[in-house]
Structures are given as structure tokens and as C-alpha cells.
Design a protein around this motif. Structure first.
Motif: not given
Length: 108
Positions: A49-53, A58-68
Motif C-alpha cells: 500500500e502506497w503511503c504519502a511518506d 532527509r531527501e530535500k527534492s520533491t521527487g524520490g521514492p515513496r513508502v510502501l
């Protein structure tokens, strides 16, 4: 933990396999922990399940992996826990990833 038939996971335990090799309808597994009373069904297994986190807070950019969270039908019981998390790019599409819609009455 869930290899007794309470979740759709990739595990064989005593009586036989509980993995169906695909997703299942939510709520078909026996309610042994009172999940039906609070409406939270199949929190482990079935689909990640996708989470908003962000996976790395610590990642500052708007991209990057999201938590499942929660594991899926192709994980063993060690990976099918709410505490288990993975990270994927939001554009990734797999048949073992989904999301949960939770509705609650407004707080007055």
C-alpha cells in the motif's frame, strides 16, 4: 504471523499454500483480531500500500521514492507486516502495489 490463512501471502504452512498468486477481494480472510469491528481489513498481504511518506525523509527534492507498507501476495510472512516498508518511485506500476481508501465521518 499470518501464515495461518489470515492473509494472502506467499507462504506454505501446515495445511498448505495460502498464496493465490494474485490479489483477492478485501475481507475474505477470517476475522481473528477484531478487524471487522473497526473496518480495517487485510492490512498485511494482498498488495503493498502506497503511503504519502518519502522513503528517505532527509531527501530535500520533491521527487524520490515513496513508502510502501504491508507486503503483498508475493511476499513471505516476514515481509507482510505493517512495519515492513519498501520504497518505489510514484510512477512505478506493478500488480502487487495498490492503495487504501479510508473514509471517516467529519470531526465536529
Amino acid at each position: 504471523e499470518y501464515a495461518d490463512g489470515r492473509a494472502n501471502i506467499n507462504e506454505t504452512y501446515n495445511q498448505g499454500p495460502y498464496n493465490l498468486g494474485q490479489t483477492t477481494t478485501v475481507g475474505i480472510y477470517p476475522d481473528k483480531d477484531g478487524d471487522l469491528a473497526n473496518g480495517l481489513l487485510d492490512m498485511a498481504g494482498n498488495v503493498w500500500e502506497w503511503c504519502a511518506d518519502k522513503f528517505d525523509p532527509r531527501e530535500k527534492s520533491t521527487g524520490g521514492p515513496r513508502v510502501l507498507r504491508g507486503g503483498s501476495w508475493d511476499n513471505n510472512r516476514g515481509g507482510c507486516r505493517c512495519a515492513c516498508r519498501g520504497g518505489y518511485d510514484p510512477g512505478d506500476r506493478y500488480d502487487n502495489i495498490g492503495f487504501r481508501v479510508c473514509c471517516a465521518p467529519p470531526i465536529i
